[in-house]
Structures are given as C-alpha cells and as structure tokens.
Design a protein around this motif. Structure first.
Motif, PDB file in Angstrom:
ATOM      1  N   TRP A   1       0.856  -1.181   0.000  1.00  0.00           N
ATOM      2  CA  TRP A   1       0.000   0.000   0.000  1.00  0.00           C
ATOM      3  C   TRP A   1       0.898   1.240   0.000  1.00  0.00           C
ATOM      4  O   TRP A   1       1.875   1.316   0.767  1.00  0.00           O
ATOM      5  CB  TRP A   1      -0.905   0.040   1.231  1.00  0.00           C
ATOM      6  CG  TRP A   1      -2.080  -0.885   1.163  1.00  0.00           C
ATOM      7  CD1 TRP A   1      -2.198  -2.129   1.686  1.00  0.00           C
ATOM      8  CD2 TRP A   1      -3.342  -0.610   0.533  1.00  0.00           C
ATOM      9  NE1 TRP A   1      -3.438  -2.654   1.421  1.00  0.00           N
ATOM     10  CE2 TRP A   1      -4.164  -1.748   0.721  1.00  0.00           C
ATOM     11  CE3 TRP A   1      -3.867   0.484  -0.169  1.00  0.00           C
ATOM     12  CZ2 TRP A   1      -5.471  -1.824   0.229  1.00  0.00           C
ATOM     13  CZ3 TRP A   1      -5.158   0.413  -0.651  1.00  0.00           C
ATOM     14  CH2 TRP A   1      -5.947  -0.736  -0.449  1.00  0.00           C
TER      15      TRP A   1
ATOM     16  N   SER B   1      -2.893  -2.769   7.772  1.00  0.00           N
ATOM     17  CA  SER B   1      -3.198  -3.417   6.497  1.00  0.00           C
ATOM     18  C   SER B   1      -3.434  -4.896   6.752  1.00  0.00           C
ATOM     19  O   SER B   1      -2.717  -5.532   7.514  1.00  0.00           O
ATOM     20  CB  SER B   1      -2.077  -3.209   5.481  1.00  0.00           C
ATOM     21  OG  SER B   1      -0.850  -3.678   5.991  1.00  0.00           O
TER      22      SER B   1
ATOM     23  N   LEU C   1      -6.810  -1.540   3.705  1.00  0.00           N
ATOM     24  CA  LEU C   1      -6.029  -0.569   4.462  1.00  0.00           C
ATOM     25  C   LEU C   1      -6.987   0.141   5.393  1.00  0.00           C
ATOM     26  O   LEU C   1      -8.009   0.669   4.958  1.00  0.00           O
ATOM     27  CB  LEU C   1      -5.356   0.432   3.516  1.00  0.00           C
ATOM     28  CG  LEU C   1      -4.496   1.509   4.164  1.00  0.00           C
ATOM     29  CD1 LEU C   1      -3.227   0.881   4.755  1.00  0.00           C
ATOM     30  CD2 LEU C   1      -4.119   2.589   3.147  1.00  0.00           C
TER      31      LEU C   1
END
Lengths: 117, 109
Positions: free
Chosen positions: B34, B62, B73
């Motif tokens: 992410w 996450s 997320l």
C-alpha cells in the motif's frame, strides 16, 4: 525508509528538444530502478525497468528510441526523453528497490513534471 | 489477465475510521503493498503484507487474505492530511508490481 532523489523536479521545454531526468538512490545501492509516468488522475504506468550495467527492459508500447535509459552506476539512472512532443507532457517518477530489504519495497523519487510546449 | 480493483473515491470524516478495500487477480503472489500519494507528489510506502493477517503501524493497518485475493487498508483517527490517493499494488510470480488505479480519499471536517 530509503531515500531516492530526482532532478529536475519540473521542466518546460520546446517541442523537438531532448530532456534528461536523473534518479539517484542516496543511502543505498540500487541494482534495479524503475521509471513510471502518470497522467492526471490516472494510475502509475511502468515504462521500463533499469538494470545497472545492462540494457533496460521496456514495457510493451514504450518506444526504446524515444525514452533512453542509462543505469551506469549503482546509484544513478537517467531517462532521456528524445525529441519531446506535447503528448510527452506528464509526471515522470522513478523508484528504486533496496536490495538490503527482504521485502523488495520500491521507494519513489519526488517525480519530474514535464511540460512540452 | 491481471487485475487490481479498488474503489475510485471514498469520503470520510475527520477523526473517524475508514477502510479501503483492494481485491486482486494476479499470476502468482509475492506480496502486497500500500502506498499513499498526495496530489502532485510521488507515492510514499505505507505497508507490506505477504502473509495472511493484520499488520499494524500506528494509525494505519493493512490486512491480507491470500485465499480470497483481498486486502484492506484501515486508517484510524483520520486527519485532514490523510486526504490523498491510496494505491494498492501486488507483486506477481515474476516479481513485477501490478498497480491498482488508486482510491482517492476525501476527508471532511
């Protein structure tokens, strides 16, 4: 995290000229660097993978002769946009992978905004 | 083909919690990343998951389920500075990163 610098941050040039963008890994040696371009409100698009000491690997549809990549050292890769045209105007971002990390995370430079008039 | 899906845009309130989902179909799996990207700036790394479960890092967490091809997320105690695009990326069997289009998160006071 690892630090990657990119220069210049912004460039305006006339159509037909060439522009060189530098990408440096500041606190680690990167055998592999990546070049992306991103149009407004669009996702990252990988252009090529730059390997130190060997030829870059280009993604399908990316012209090798137009986007010249040189990765001459473990801390520097350059992207040269040759004979730039207005459609080449974009946000160009490099990233480098820190081989010292098991995760192989890519760390990005701050990007170069290119405007071709 | 390879595909990463995430919502285009989400809106949340300052101080609240928001969950941004990412589903993927890729040829192999070698980790999910992410990244946060503020407008006009390059992405910055947030998190990495390669095993199932939750990874917590301050206000951000996450989660990964490899069997479901799913990650999220989670952002807690939202601040105005969290307004940004959040990119999900999966590394496939060739160690290539496949990028999602990003989720634009708008935080309202």
């Amino acid at each position: 995290g690892a630090v990657v610098s990119q220069h210049p941050s912004r460039v305006i040039c006339k159509s037909g000229t060439s522009v060189k963008i530098e990408c440096r890994s500041l606190d680690f040696q990167a055998t592999t660097m990546f070049w992306y371009r991103q149009f407004p409100k669009k996702s990252l698009m990988l252009m090529a993978t730059s390997n130190e000491g060997s030829k870059a690997t280009y993604e399908q549809g990316v012209e090798k002769d137009k986007f010249l990549i040189n990765h001459a050292s473990l801390t520097l890769s350059t992207l040269t946009v040759t004979s730039a045209h207005p459609e080449d105007s974009s946000f160009y971002i490099c990233s480098a992978r820190d081989p010292g990390l098991d995760t192989g995370t890519q760390y990005f430079g701050p990007g170069t905004r290119l405007l071709v008039l | 083909g390879q595909n990463i899906d995430q919502p285009t845009e989400m809106t949340a309130t300052e101080g609240a919690i928001v969950q941004i989902n990412c589903t993927y179909q890729t040829s192999g799996f070698n980790g999910l990343f992410w990244y946060q990207q503020h407008a006009g700036e390059a992405p910055t790394f947030l998190s990495y998951n390669v095993l199932d479960g939750l990874e917590e890092k301050g206000r951000f967490s996450s989660f990964l389920s490899r069997s479901k091809g799913y990650s999220y997320l989670l952002l807690k105690e939202l601040q105005m500075k969290d307004s940004a695009s959040y990119l999900c990326a999966v590394r496939d069997s060739n160690y290539q990163l496949i990028w999602g289009a990003g989720t634009k998160l708008i935080i309202k006071p």
